[in-house]
Design an enzyme around this catalytic site. Sequence first.
Site, PDB file in Angstrom:
ATOM      1  CG  HIS A 153      -2.145  -0.782   1.076  1.00 13.22           C
ATOM      2  ND1 HIS A 153      -3.315  -0.274   0.589  1.00 13.22           N
ATOM      3  CD2 HIS A 153      -2.371  -2.080   1.327  1.00 13.22           C
ATOM      4  CE1 HIS A 153      -4.231  -1.232   0.561  1.00 13.22           C
ATOM      5  NE2 HIS A 153      -3.684  -2.343   1.001  1.00 13.22           N
ATOM      6  NE  ARG A 205      -5.759   9.939  10.020  1.00 12.16           N
ATOM      7  CZ  ARG A 205      -5.477   8.986  10.902  1.00 12.16           C
ATOM      8  NH1 ARG A 205      -6.216   7.889  10.955  1.00 12.16           N
ATOM      9  NH2 ARG A 205      -4.478   9.121  11.728  1.00 12.16           N
ATOM     10  CB  THR A 257     -10.495   4.690  -2.118  1.00 14.98           C
ATOM     11  OG1 THR A 257     -10.237   5.021  -0.752  1.00 14.98           O
ATOM     12  CG2 THR A 257      -9.698   3.463  -2.518  1.00 14.98           C
ATOM     13  CE  LYS A 282     -14.426   6.179  -0.125  1.00 17.39           C
ATOM     14  NZ  LYS A 282     -13.810   6.554   1.166  1.00 17.39           N
TER      15      LYS A 282
HETATM   16  C1  LIG Z   1     -12.559   6.733   1.514  1.00 20.66           C
HETATM   17  C2  LIG Z   1     -12.170   7.166   2.873  1.00 20.66           C
HETATM   18  C3  LIG Z   1     -10.840   7.486   3.154  1.00 20.66           C
HETATM   19  C4  LIG Z   1      -9.751   7.457   2.093  1.00 20.66           C
HETATM   20  O1  LIG Z   1      -9.706   8.727   1.476  1.00 20.66           O
HETATM   21  P1  LIG Z   1      -8.448   9.145   0.568  1.00 20.66           P
HETATM   22  O2  LIG Z   1      -8.876  10.463   0.011  1.00 20.66           O
HETATM   23  O3  LIG Z   1      -8.306   8.102  -0.486  1.00 20.66           O
HETATM   24  O4  LIG Z   1      -7.282   9.251   1.463  1.00 20.66           O
HETATM   25  C5  LIG Z   1     -10.510   7.892   4.429  1.00 20.66           C
HETATM   26  N1  LIG Z   1     -11.439   7.971   5.402  1.00 20.66           N
HETATM   27  C6  LIG Z   1     -12.741   7.689   5.169  1.00 20.66           C
HETATM   28  C7  LIG Z   1     -13.725   7.819   6.275  1.00 20.66           C
HETATM   29  C8  LIG Z   1     -13.151   7.274   3.903  1.00 20.66           C
HETATM   30  O5  LIG Z   1     -14.437   6.972   3.691  1.00 20.66           O
END
Ligand SMILES: *Cc1c(COP(=O)(O)O)cnc(C)c1O
Length: 809
Positions: A355, A544, A651, A655
Amino acid sequence: MYIDKETIKRDFKKKLTSMFAEEVQDASPLHQYQALGALVKEYASENWMKTRKQYTEKKEKQVYYFSMEFLIGRLLMSNLINLGIKDECQRALKDLGIDLGELEEVEVDAGLGNGGLGRLAACFLDSMASLGIPGHGCGIRYNYGLFEQKIVDGYQVEIPDNWLRDGNVWETRKEDKAVEVRFGGYVETSFDNNKLTFHHRNYEPIIAVPYDIPIVGYHNNTVNTLRLWSAEPVGREFDFSSFSKGEYTKAVEYKSWVESISQVLYPDDSREEGRILRLKQQYFFVSAGIQSIIRRFKKLGVAIQRFDEYIAIHINDTHPAVAVAELMRILVDDEGLSWDEAWRITTNTIAYTNHTIMSEALEKWPIDMFRKILPRIYMIVEEINRRFVEELSARYPGDEERIRNMAIIGYGNIRMAHLAIVGSHSVNGVAKLHTEILKKQELANFYQYYPNKFNNKTNGITHRRWLIQANPRLASVISSAIGNKWIYVPTDLRRLMGFSKDASFQSKISQVKYNNKVDFSNYVKEHYDVDIDPNSIFDVQVKRLHAYKRQLLNVFHIMDLYNRLKENPDLDIVPRTFIFGAKASPSYYLAKQIIKLINTVADKVNKDTSIKGKLKVVFLENYRVSLAEKIIPATDVSEQISTTTKEASGTGNMKFMMNGAVTIATLDGANIEIRDEVGDDNIVIFGMKDYEVLNYYRNGGYSAMDVYRNDIRLTRIVDSLINGYFNVSYNEFKMIYDSLLYQNDEYFVLKDFDSYVNAQNRINELYKDKAKWQEMCICNIANSGEFSSDHTIIHYSKGIWNTKPSIIL
Ligand SMILES: *Cc1c(COP(=O)(O)O)cnc(C)c1O
């Protein structure tokens, strides 16, 4: 599954009676939620049994996804949707005077993860079940998940996440499936029947008790299992008072030592902490998980030599890498197989996902610590290493440096990534660029040695939670245009391209977004007492807090925009609302200063009436899955601005795209693949390219100080961190200032600033052209099917696990 409204009403009332002896109108929302949850679990139970039975009878190959984190969020809505009873249930409750949406809010998030890695595991569980793949999760039942974040006076304050306070309706404790896990002690060797035998002596035993959670597939009768392990002392019901004084104290110490193991999730995101307790957590759930897999396998009546034909174990990052040695231990010590036979089975069974390429985050354990806690496992790792080094010496005679660099044990440490690579048949990265960097840079030696092990599996997200559940308005507009085949085959969303220029469809999409923004504005008003305008651009960065994700770059753009507005209040910009949400690791001081900076800027900007409400900044407290589900459908602009090469995949980016946001992004991680899907006209790209970044890291030549001096905007912004511009103590932002000017801006915030500001100006212009903007949004939705985790899981299943869907009738 179909259950009519009247049945649900009757069953729900019965549950309230049996669980609480209460009538509907007397039950609190918590009791109503718990009764409904228990009922939904009951509805899923028959299929849960059926699924398990079929897997056993047909001896189908099972996948076990081992992960230290499962960031699940809530389960009520997703279970109702996947079971196909949401609408009936909503109607039933309405008849009883209950709003399903309100009950949904009662559920506490299961926050057993930090961020993307843990959420990926949760999305994979949903996709495996929905595709009918026999795939299960294995992890830890932490008593405390990721901390709850409060913002007090602009600072992050961490509060323990006591998520089990009111119980967990979804879990079932399986005491009869408990296993023993052993720590410490020493190993004695003897020669029994002409065979070298190992005896683990004087160890501390602990009991691992599984709690099973049903993972319901979408409309397909499949119910898989997430098994989370809890650590308990041996002899739970010991009466401590019967011990003599010395024994009593020892017994209490033993009990609290044991319970510490599954007590709390480590709140670190990609910054490893090398702590003893974390190693114990890793071995604890890995050993328990593998023991329970072996136990089930033995019931099949198949020879252990064929284990790898029936079982795939996937390890999510290196956290469960000790699985390699644990499976070897069981096969060699307990099952009596030869080393070579055990090794063939182990490597054929295990597959590993990498990762990160950030070397500071690559896990390693000091030999002394490891050996003391896991003496037998250490011997096995040593033997794996000895044989591997021997192989390397045969292949690269005399190339001592290469061999030292590749060894599993080196410089006093055990390198978990090396153990994972050597002990598995597949190593995958999580986006094309990430996999290429692994092959060419970070793991180049391993790629040369094992070219066939390496492959890419770009991450994905479940479109059921992130579209159907989180954005029902959008799901319904999509289905009204192209039918609902996309729900089963998400790439069918492509057919929306036929509507991208259709004015009437555009206006429906735009209305959905507006309604979602109104809902979110109301949420912000209620929770933060801040007024935001749903007609402004909602520009969102939620993830984060980490220096490489560059929330700082976003803030600097806001500060610049504010400066411009102060100079010219009539500046022609579309009003913007900048929204942040981010937790910082409690010990990550720089990240915490950035949170304080965001809140300080928000305070100054939001109070300033001279800029005529053109700019608002909101920091959302306690970012988590259930909050993501609220903000993402209301977003216009998705901020994916990490330093190129640093974000393995991302990810969140997927979304937002799926919910019709336009992305402003660097060509990093999966942003590249998003760009490839939507084309350059439907995403706004800026910033340094991968080769530029890698070249600076390798050869130097970047001077942050020069960039700061030569750009008056930056001089002004950076100076204002320390010159009293903000009403904060003198040293408040000193660490940020120093990281830029005296540590030469490791993540190229200053270097990318100009390019970013230009990209933001492009966003402003694009948004003014309503038709063009809607076309971009539709194009993003239409091409997001590629990023459904269903797609990802099909590739894992065919390319790595060799598993097939199992249809449950
Ligand atoms: C999808 C998700 C993440 C990952 O977000 P990135 O922008 O890919 O770092 C982190 N926290 C939550 C609560 C998420 O749903």
